[in-house]
Design an enzyme around this catalytic site. Sequence first.
Site, PDB file in Angstrom:
ATOM      1  N   SER A  14       0.803  -1.228   0.000  1.00 12.62           N
ATOM      2  CA  SER A  14       0.000   0.000   0.000  1.00 12.62           C
ATOM      3  C   SER A  14       0.831   1.272   0.000  1.00 12.62           C
ATOM      4  O   SER A  14       0.336   2.343  -0.325  1.00 12.62           O
ATOM      5  CB  SER A  14      -0.919   0.006   1.227  1.00 12.62           C
ATOM      6  OG  SER A  14      -0.151  -0.144   2.407  1.00 12.62           O
ATOM      7  N   ASN A  63      -1.984  -9.019   9.104  1.00 11.24           N
ATOM      8  CA  ASN A  63      -0.622  -9.011   9.643  1.00 11.24           C
ATOM      9  C   ASN A  63       0.166 -10.186   9.062  1.00 11.24           C
ATOM     10  O   ASN A  63      -0.254 -11.340   9.194  1.00 11.24           O
ATOM     11  CB  ASN A  63      -0.734  -9.135  11.174  1.00 11.24           C
ATOM     12  CG  ASN A  63       0.602  -9.113  11.866  1.00 11.24           C
ATOM     13  OD1 ASN A  63       1.649  -9.036  11.228  1.00 11.24           O
ATOM     14  ND2 ASN A  63       0.556  -9.189  13.185  1.00 11.24           N
ATOM     15  N   ASN A  90       7.623  -7.978   1.084  1.00 10.00           N
ATOM     16  CA  ASN A  90       8.093  -6.590   1.233  1.00 10.00           C
ATOM     17  C   ASN A  90       7.708  -5.962   2.567  1.00 10.00           C
ATOM     18  O   ASN A  90       8.398  -5.046   3.039  1.00 10.00           O
ATOM     19  CB  ASN A  90       7.507  -5.775   0.061  1.00 10.00           C
ATOM     20  CG  ASN A  90       7.580  -4.290   0.299  1.00 10.00           C
ATOM     21  OD1 ASN A  90       8.615  -3.657   0.065  1.00 10.00           O
ATOM     22  ND2 ASN A  90       6.489  -3.704   0.790  1.00 10.00           N
ATOM     23  N   SER A 142      18.065  -5.921   3.031  1.00  5.94           N
ATOM     24  CA  SER A 142      18.538  -4.533   3.151  1.00  5.94           C
ATOM     25  C   SER A 142      20.057  -4.532   3.209  1.00  5.94           C
ATOM     26  O   SER A 142      20.682  -5.512   3.652  1.00  5.94           O
ATOM     27  CB  SER A 142      18.001  -3.919   4.443  1.00  5.94           C
ATOM     28  OG  SER A 142      18.693  -2.723   4.744  1.00  5.94           O
ATOM     29  N   TYR A 155      16.670  -4.837  13.373  1.00  3.84           N
ATOM     30  CA  TYR A 155      16.415  -4.766  11.928  1.00  3.84           C
ATOM     31  C   TYR A 155      17.503  -5.536  11.159  1.00  3.84           C
ATOM     32  O   TYR A 155      17.205  -6.305  10.236  1.00  3.84           O
ATOM     33  CB  TYR A 155      16.377  -3.300  11.517  1.00  3.84           C
ATOM     34  CG  TYR A 155      15.987  -3.037  10.091  1.00  3.84           C
ATOM     35  CD1 TYR A 155      14.656  -3.149   9.684  1.00  3.84           C
ATOM     36  CD2 TYR A 155      16.931  -2.655   9.140  1.00  3.84           C
ATOM     37  CE1 TYR A 155      14.287  -2.885   8.367  1.00  3.84           C
ATOM     38  CE2 TYR A 155      16.576  -2.385   7.829  1.00  3.84           C
ATOM     39  CZ  TYR A 155      15.253  -2.502   7.442  1.00  3.84           C
ATOM     40  OH  TYR A 155      14.893  -2.237   6.145  1.00  3.84           O
ATOM     41  N   ALA A 157      19.321  -7.992  12.235  1.00  2.00           N
ATOM     42  CA  ALA A 157      19.132  -9.438  12.453  1.00  2.00           C
ATOM     43  C   ALA A 157      18.017  -9.958  11.553  1.00  2.00           C
ATOM     44  O   ALA A 157      18.145 -11.026  10.927  1.00  2.00           O
ATOM     45  CB  ALA A 157      18.784  -9.697  13.920  1.00  2.00           C
ATOM     46  N   LYS A 159      16.947  -8.727   8.696  1.00  2.00           N
ATOM     47  CA  LYS A 159      17.274  -8.669   7.266  1.00  2.00           C
ATOM     48  C   LYS A 159      18.405  -9.636   6.894  1.00  2.00           C
ATOM     49  O   LYS A 159      18.452 -10.137   5.768  1.00  2.00           O
ATOM     50  CB  LYS A 159      17.611  -7.233   6.859  1.00  2.00           C
ATOM     51  CG  LYS A 159      16.419  -6.284   6.972  1.00  2.00           C
ATOM     52  CD  LYS A 159      15.265  -6.726   6.067  1.00  2.00           C
ATOM     53  CE  LYS A 159      14.089  -5.779   6.091  1.00  2.00           C
ATOM     54  NZ  LYS A 159      12.992  -6.186   5.198  1.00  2.00           N
ATOM     55  N   ILE A 188      16.333   4.330   0.583  1.00  2.00           N
ATOM     56  CA  ILE A 188      15.344   4.677  -0.436  1.00  2.00           C
ATOM     57  C   ILE A 188      14.351   5.654   0.192  1.00  2.00           C
ATOM     58  O   ILE A 188      13.965   5.489   1.358  1.00  2.00           O
ATOM     59  CB  ILE A 188      14.575   3.403  -0.894  1.00  2.00           C
ATOM     60  CG1 ILE A 188      15.536   2.230  -1.182  1.00  2.00           C
ATOM     61  CG2 ILE A 188      13.684   3.704  -2.095  1.00  2.00           C
ATOM     62  CD1 ILE A 188      16.481   2.393  -2.329  1.00  2.00           C
TER      63      ILE A 188
HETATM   64  P1  NDP Z   1       6.964   1.697   4.422  1.00  2.00           P
HETATM   65  O1  NDP Z   1       6.992   1.937   5.887  1.00  2.00           O
HETATM   66  O2  NDP Z   1       6.902   2.865   3.494  1.00  2.00           O
HETATM   67  O3  NDP Z   1       5.726   0.693   4.077  1.00  2.00           O
HETATM   68  C1  NDP Z   1       5.588  -0.484   4.785  1.00  2.00           C
HETATM   69  C2  NDP Z   1       4.468  -1.310   4.217  1.00  2.00           C
HETATM   70  O4  NDP Z   1       4.427  -2.557   4.942  1.00  2.00           O
HETATM   71  C3  NDP Z   1       3.090  -0.681   4.396  1.00  2.00           C
HETATM   72  O5  NDP Z   1       2.271  -1.082   3.325  1.00  2.00           O
HETATM   73  C4  NDP Z   1       2.606  -1.314   5.708  1.00  2.00           C
HETATM   74  O6  NDP Z   1       1.173  -1.328   5.849  1.00  2.00           O
HETATM   75  C5  NDP Z   1       3.145  -2.722   5.537  1.00  2.00           C
HETATM   76  N1  NDP Z   1       3.286  -3.448   6.792  1.00  2.00           N
HETATM   77  C6  NDP Z   1       4.006  -3.099   7.893  1.00  2.00           C
HETATM   78  N2  NDP Z   1       3.898  -4.034   8.849  1.00  2.00           N
HETATM   79  C7  NDP Z   1       3.081  -4.997   8.347  1.00  2.00           C
HETATM   80  C8  NDP Z   1       2.566  -6.220   8.866  1.00  2.00           C
HETATM   81  N3  NDP Z   1       2.878  -6.663  10.094  1.00  2.00           N
HETATM   82  N4  NDP Z   1       1.737  -6.952   8.079  1.00  2.00           N
HETATM   83  C9  NDP Z   1       1.405  -6.523   6.842  1.00  2.00           C
HETATM   84  N5  NDP Z   1       1.871  -5.392   6.294  1.00  2.00           N
HETATM   85  C10 NDP Z   1       2.688  -4.631   7.044  1.00  2.00           C
HETATM   86  O7  NDP Z   1       8.241   0.795   4.127  1.00  2.00           O
HETATM   87  P2  NDP Z   1       9.249   0.806   2.863  1.00  2.00           P
HETATM   88  O8  NDP Z   1       8.475   0.851   1.622  1.00  2.00           O
HETATM   89  O9  NDP Z   1      10.295   1.816   3.110  1.00  2.00           O
HETATM   90  O10 NDP Z   1       9.958  -0.620   3.028  1.00  2.00           O
HETATM   91  C11 NDP Z   1       9.469  -1.774   2.386  1.00  2.00           C
HETATM   92  C12 NDP Z   1      10.448  -2.906   2.603  1.00  2.00           C
HETATM   93  O11 NDP Z   1      11.724  -2.564   2.085  1.00  2.00           O
HETATM   94  C13 NDP Z   1      10.668  -3.251   4.078  1.00  2.00           C
HETATM   95  O12 NDP Z   1      10.820  -4.639   4.221  1.00  2.00           O
HETATM   96  C14 NDP Z   1      11.958  -2.538   4.402  1.00  2.00           C
HETATM   97  O13 NDP Z   1      12.624  -3.127   5.475  1.00  2.00           O
HETATM   98  C15 NDP Z   1      12.711  -2.708   3.088  1.00  2.00           C
HETATM   99  N6  NDP Z   1      13.764  -1.738   2.892  1.00  2.00           N
HETATM  100  C16 NDP Z   1      13.475  -0.386   2.862  1.00  2.00           C
HETATM  101  C17 NDP Z   1      14.502   0.523   2.688  1.00  2.00           C
HETATM  102  C18 NDP Z   1      14.256   1.993   2.632  1.00  2.00           C
HETATM  103  O14 NDP Z   1      15.245   2.733   2.592  1.00  2.00           O
HETATM  104  N7  NDP Z   1      13.039   2.472   2.611  1.00  2.00           N
HETATM  105  C19 NDP Z   1      15.898   0.073   2.546  1.00  2.00           C
HETATM  106  C20 NDP Z   1      16.066  -1.347   2.606  1.00  2.00           C
HETATM  107  C21 NDP Z   1      15.037  -2.206   2.773  1.00  2.00           C
HETATM  108  P3  NDP Z   1       0.401  -0.090   6.563  1.00  2.00           P
HETATM  109  O15 NDP Z   1       0.536   1.083   5.632  1.00  2.00           O
HETATM  110  O16 NDP Z   1      -0.995  -0.559   6.719  1.00  2.00           O
HETATM  111  O17 NDP Z   1       1.132   0.150   7.861  1.00  2.00           O
END
Ligand code: NDP
Length: 247
Positions: A14, A63, A90, A142, A155, A157, A159, A188
């Site tokens: 989302s 979740n 993701n 990551s 985090y 651990a 990743k 990002i």
């Molecule tokens: P955001 O915080 O922008 O978005 C996170 C998304 O994950 C949202 O859609 C959120 O839903 C959903 N989410 C969180 N917890 C849960 C859960 N328990 N069950 C289902 N959905 C969940 O994160 P990013 O887009 O920045 O990151 C996405 C992925 O990329 C992550 O795994 C992150 O660790 C990884 N990553 C990101 C980096 C960055 O620099 N941004 C760098 C390296 C890795 P809702 O909106 O409803 O909360």
Amino acid sequence: MNFTGKTAVVTGGSRGLGRAVCRKLAEHGANVVFSYAGNTAAAQEALAELERMGANVRAVQGNVADSAAVKALMDTAVKEFGRLDILVNNAGITRDGLVMLMKEEDFDAVIDTNLKGTFLCMKAASRIMLRQKYGRIVNLSSVVGLHGNAGQVNYAASKAGVIGMTKSLAKELASKGVTVNAVAPGFITTDMTDGLPEAAKSSLLSTIPMARLGAPEDVAEAVAFLAGDGAGYITGQVLGVDGGMGM
Ligand code: NDP
């Protein structure tokens, strides 16, 4: 790249990277089922955006650390579109803090969502993909899982664990038509990194040879490549998408 007739599940689709991945897969013809944790407004916005593109898309709240919710997510893909070809793990969170100050519940929350969530989704999807004798699993790790980062032991651990699981499942499924790979983004621009203080952002910039933070689309391109038929002989790999940070 052509995903016509293929169905993808993207967890946490989302917002941020997940949303860009949904857009990229849909742009190339995939049916998309994405999940989110609880921000319904963001999910509705993503749904509307993908529908405007003409995509077949479903949004499922749940979740990733809850096995019943994960089963419901995978069932939606099969019930609505008949198949599950691509899984992008993701969904992820951060709960940063220096180790001496980190609360136990913050350690557990990050491991639960990032590591156990990925495990549960891989487990549920592999059953379906094995039956189909086809599947592409792409996990979000990551640069922090590869190199560590002060204030992020939980985090890091999670990743690093994702990388271990990626390679292990890749070995389990390699002969069955299912590939399992990971991408390791650097920093990002998403909601996750927006909260970083400006000083932290500029000190980060100095560690990135390309001298810019990445865009969600940079990561989506790599995920789509690994999810495509063209990556059929690639498994168990970790692809850095980090502007050269991990060199
Ligand atoms: P955001 O915080 O922008 O978005 C996170 C998304 O994950 C949202 O859609 C959120 O839903 C959903 N989410 C969180 N917890 C849960 C859960 N328990 N069950 C289902 N959905 C969940 O994160 P990013 O887009 O920045 O990151 C996405 C992925 O990329 C992550 O795994 C992150 O660790 C990884 N990553 C990101 C980096 C960055 O620099 N941004 C760098 C390296 C890795 P809702 O909106 O409803 O909360």
